[in-house]
Design an enzyme around this catalytic site. Structure first.
Site, PDB file in Angstrom:
ATOM      1  N   GLN A 657     -22.822  40.965  28.637  1.00 45.59           N
ATOM      2  CA  GLN A 657     -22.494  41.344  29.646  1.00 45.59           C
ATOM      3  C   GLN A 657     -23.691  40.491  30.575  1.00 45.59           C
ATOM      4  OE1 GLN A 657     -21.163  44.200  29.836  1.00 45.59           O
ATOM      5  NE2 GLN A 657     -21.666  44.414  32.066  1.00 45.59           N
ATOM      6  N   LEU A 658     -22.389  39.967  30.843  1.00 44.20           N
ATOM      7  CA  LEU A 658     -23.402  38.896  31.988  1.00 44.20           C
ATOM      8  C   LEU A 658     -24.702  39.168  32.661  1.00 44.20           C
ATOM      9  CD1 LEU A 658     -22.443  36.192  33.300  1.00 44.20           C
ATOM     10  CD2 LEU A 658     -21.579  37.797  35.244  1.00 44.20           C
ATOM     11  N   HIS A 659     -25.493  38.474  32.307  1.00 43.45           N
ATOM     12  CA  HIS A 659     -26.556  38.716  33.016  1.00 43.45           C
ATOM     13  C   HIS A 659     -27.362  37.875  33.194  1.00 43.45           C
ATOM     14  CE1 HIS A 659     -27.449  37.894  28.665  1.00 43.45           C
ATOM     15  NE2 HIS A 659     -28.469  37.085  28.626  1.00 43.45           N
ATOM     16  N   LEU A 660     -27.737  37.373  34.494  1.00 43.23           N
ATOM     17  CA  LEU A 660     -28.473  36.178  35.190  1.00 43.23           C
ATOM     18  C   LEU A 660     -30.011  36.519  35.421  1.00 43.23           C
ATOM     19  CD1 LEU A 660     -29.079  34.292  37.858  1.00 43.23           C
ATOM     20  CD2 LEU A 660     -29.097  36.294  39.182  1.00 43.23           C
TER      21      LEU A 660
END
Length: 754
Positions: A657-660
């Site tokens: 899950q793309l996370h910054l």
DNA sequence: GTTCTAGAAC
DNA sequence: GTTCTAGAAC
């Protein structure tokens, strides 16, 4: 006897053309070819041991003397003048000399080079390029050092010295440069000098020892595989540009790491090279343009250029090599390689993501030479992909073609892009024939290289055409790059299973598991209750539709926590970890913060797991995630104005899950425990959000991602870049380091501070 | 003996 | 991602 002592190089000693008859006569008087060996290395690199071993082990009749500044004044520390005097005296007595002083800077060794040249004696450099941490730990722990440099003081001195290190170059006047990267290399070098008889000489040139080292061998390691021992049949020289991913990085003190490389076949200048006198033009073009290019990327990106030729005997290859060394190009960033450009990874150990093809003007697969070889190795898909990008090429131009992931060249060799480039055309049968105008030919060749490097740059940095400083609207498309095509192969975290060929199915939670999670109120990062019972890593059949094969990562059971949170934030609303929720993303306090402030902006888009999945359509999301991150950073700055924040993504995240990451640069946290933690936030593995957005705007995908190997790099302070032997020592250093941040971080708002 | 890393297991 | 721990490094 063989003066090369069975070493790694098979080059024959060149004729001593540079020396006049007078020099030969002097040699005769002294009864041999003396040599001054300037050792180059920081304290702890083993210079004295090296020199002693050569002096003691000389078994071929050559007389050696070690000149050590630490002991020259009757056993006491002396001066450089004394060393020079002693060198001169020893040479006059017919002895060869080993200069045992650090000599890390050009200026420090210049007088010895000059002395050698005055006395018509060859001067060699032997660089003891051991990993900084090895030198530091040896220097710190040694006892009874001649110069009394040991203990804590030594670490400081070594670090300071390494910052100033300048790699020895042939242009300084050395006739031979050898670099050793581990104890094995050093042993080989000692053996080489021990076997050197009074009249023998060693081949001139640059000899990087490239043996496998224990940890930080970096580029040298894979260069080793380019050793001339695995030479294949020659079909003429070629230069190849390719994005090179070294197996491991060896950080260099100044322009640190080299990561993206490009190799190019020498055939680009085919027409010009038909005549020997024009080789000069060719090498000028290669090395000048390469030098300019590398300079632009100095300190910014890990760029490497590799010049490839099938034959070790290539005249162009050696000319370019020589020229490059005179141009002061870092030999680890621009080097030549003997091998097949279509088998750089499998046969050569090089990871070149970008290769240049000396194409024909119609961009047809046929012909011969490297063009035919590349098209043949890449299969039909390259042909199709090329057609999508361009119909024909003008001499002096190039075109980037993303190599579909189904291409064998992509799968086997890791090539993601082919840049077709067309050099000047000297063939009267073809359009744009130049007759015998070699001046114009050279100009076009120069243009060809420029275009090639520009295109390579655009791949690496996402700079297609004009630079776009702001996070503005999308730039024009970049030649049809399809994000799926640029995904790199990856292995799962255990490295045991090759990546799956299809997009992965998000795990489905069982009722029981959902209950457990709710009960726990937060998904536990390492609790298997979150894991789906329905084999989380199975391929989803329907997902193979468009481009067919997509490289994707397998996610371990522990890697699902963010996904679970992003999909069902309402279940965790009672925790204080979720700081903000919107339809597009959630903001979460990192459960194991690696700094005083460390939060994650997690996308809620299902199926968007990492940067590799990000396409142009996600740009608005990425911009909003970035803005949310900046907003939170500013909020934290109101509470503590001393903090500095950096926003970015991990090249290869551990959690799906793309996370910054929004992380303060103090790294003051007990959860920061190991090398991987540190390097994942302080090396190019950490991709600044602004850069990612720009890349996607210009390229359609995040292209410059670095691979996980970089996480094993040695530990360096993120501010002053000093090296540290272990995490506790690093942490105590960063707690006090007040240096300003490296210059590239100060640009483009990569840092957020008050 | 203690500290630290790195790999396996989860 | 973390935890645990054997064994390397000190």
């Amino acid at each position: 006897m063989n003066p090369d002592g069975g070493g790694s190089s098979s080059s024959p000693p060149p004729p001593s053309a540079s020396r006049g008859a007078g020099a030969e006569a002097k040699e005769e008087e002294r009864g041999g070819k003396q040599v001054v060996v300037v050792l180059v290395g920081p304290p702890g690199s083993g210079k004295s041991t090296f020199a002693d071993a050569v002096v003691a082990g000389s078994n071929a009749g050559r007389r050696w003397v070690r000149i050590c500044q630490d002991t020259i004044g009757n056993g006491k520390a002396g001066t450089k003048i004394q060393c020079l005097k002693a060198t001169s005296d020893a040479l006059k007595e017919g002895k060869s000399v080993l200069i045992d002083r650090c000599n890390l800077e050009r200026e420090q060794r210049a007088d010895f080079v000059k002395l050698g040249s005055t006395l018509h004696v060859d001067v060699h450099a032997v660089a003891l390029d051991l990993p900084a941490k090895v030198c530091i730990s040896r220097a710190v722990s040694r006892k009874g050092h001649e110069g009394n440099l040991q203990g804590g003081k030594a670490a400081l001195v070594v670090n300071r010295m390494l910052q100033k290190k300048e790699t020895p170059l042939l242009t300084e006047g050395f006739s031979r440069i050898m670099s050793c990267n581990d104890d094995g290399d050093i042993k080989k070098a000692v053996d080489l000098y021990n076997a050197l008889g009074p009249s023998d000489s060693l081949p001139s040139g640059i000899f990087c020892q490239k043996s496998k080292g224990p940890v930080q061998v970096g580029i040298m390691k894979f260069l080793k595989k380019g050793d001339t021992s695995t030479v294949e049949k020659s079909s003429g020289p070629k230069i190849t540009l390719s994005e090179t991913k070294p197996e491991q990085q060896k950080p260099l003190p100044k322009h640190e790491k080299v990561e993206e490389g490009m190799s190019c076949p020498m055939e680009i200048e085919k027409g010009l090279n038909d005549k020997n006198e024009n080789e000069e033009h060719a090498k000028e073009c290669d090395s000048d343009t390469a030098a300019d290019f590398l300079q632009k990327f100095d300190n910014i990106t890990y760029i490497r250029l590799v010049l490839v030729d099938l034959s070790e005997k290539s005249r162009i290859l050696s000319l370019v090599k020589e020229k490059a060394s005179k141009k002061s190009i870092d030999c680890s960033r621009f080097f030549t390689f003997v091998g097949d450009i279509t088998q750089l990874h499998t046969k050569g150990g090089l990871r070149c993501s970008v290769i240049a093809n000396a194409a024909n003007w119609r961009l047809k697969p046929g012909g011969g030479g490297v063009n035919a070889a590349i098209f043949s190795a890449a299969g039909e898909s390259l042909h199709h992909a090329t057609k999508k990008c361009a119909d024909a090429l003008r001499p002096g131009t190039s075109v980037v073609v993303p190599l579909p992931s189904i291409s064998p060249l992509h799968q086997r060799e890791g090539v993601t892009h082919v840049i077709h480039v067309l050099g000047p055309n000297m063939n009267p049968m073809r359009p744009d024939y130049l007759k015998n105008d070699y001046i114009k030919g050279s100009k076009i060749l120069h243009e060809a290289y420029n275009s090639l490097f520009e295109n390579f740059a655009s791949i690496v940095r996402g700079h297609m055409g004009k630079q776009n400083e702001k996070l503005g609207p999308e730039m024009s498309a970049s030649g049809g790059t399809s994000p799926n095509d640029t995904k790199m192969k990856r292995e799962d975290s255990h490295g045991s299973e090759r990546m799956k060929k299809h997009k992965l199915l998000p795990p489905i939670m069982t009722v029981k598991q959902q209950h457990e999670c709710t009960k726990a109120n937060m998904p536990n990062y390492h609790d298997k209750s979150i894991t789906s019972s329905a084999a989380p890593n199975q391929a989803r059949e329907g997902d193979t539709k468009k481009s067919g094969v997509v490289a994707s990562k397998t996610w371990g059971s522990w890697a699902q926590a963010l996904y679970e949170l992003a999909m069902h934030p309402e279940k965790y609303k009672n925790t204080d970890s979720i700081m903000e929720t919107s339809d597009e993303f959630i903001v979460l306090k990192d459960l194991y913060p690696k700094a005083k402030r460390h939060v994650l902006v997690i996308s809620r888009t299902d199926g968007l797991d990492s940067l590799a999945d990000v396409k142009k359509e996600h740009l608005p999301l990425l911009r909003r995630m970035h803005s949310a991150g900046v907003k939170w950073a500013q909020k934290f700055l109101e509470e503590d104005a001393s903090l500095v924040f950096r926003l970015g993504y991990h090249s290869v995240p551990s959690m799906r899950q793309l996370h910054l990451h929004i992380i303060s640069q103090d790294f003051d946290s007990t959860s920061l425990k190991n090398k991987k933690h540190w390097n994942s936030f302080t090396t190019p593995f950490f991709r600044d959000s602004v850069d990612v957005i720009e890349e996607i705007e210009q390229h359609g995908s995040a292209t410059a991602s670095s691979d996980e190997k970089i996480l094993a790099m040695e530990l360096r302070c993120h501010r002053c870049r000093s090296a540290h032997p272990n995490i506790p020592k690093l942490k105590s250093h960063i707690a006090n380091c007040k240096s300003s941040f490296p210059s590239h971080l100060l640009q483009k708002n990569r840092l957020t501070s008050s």
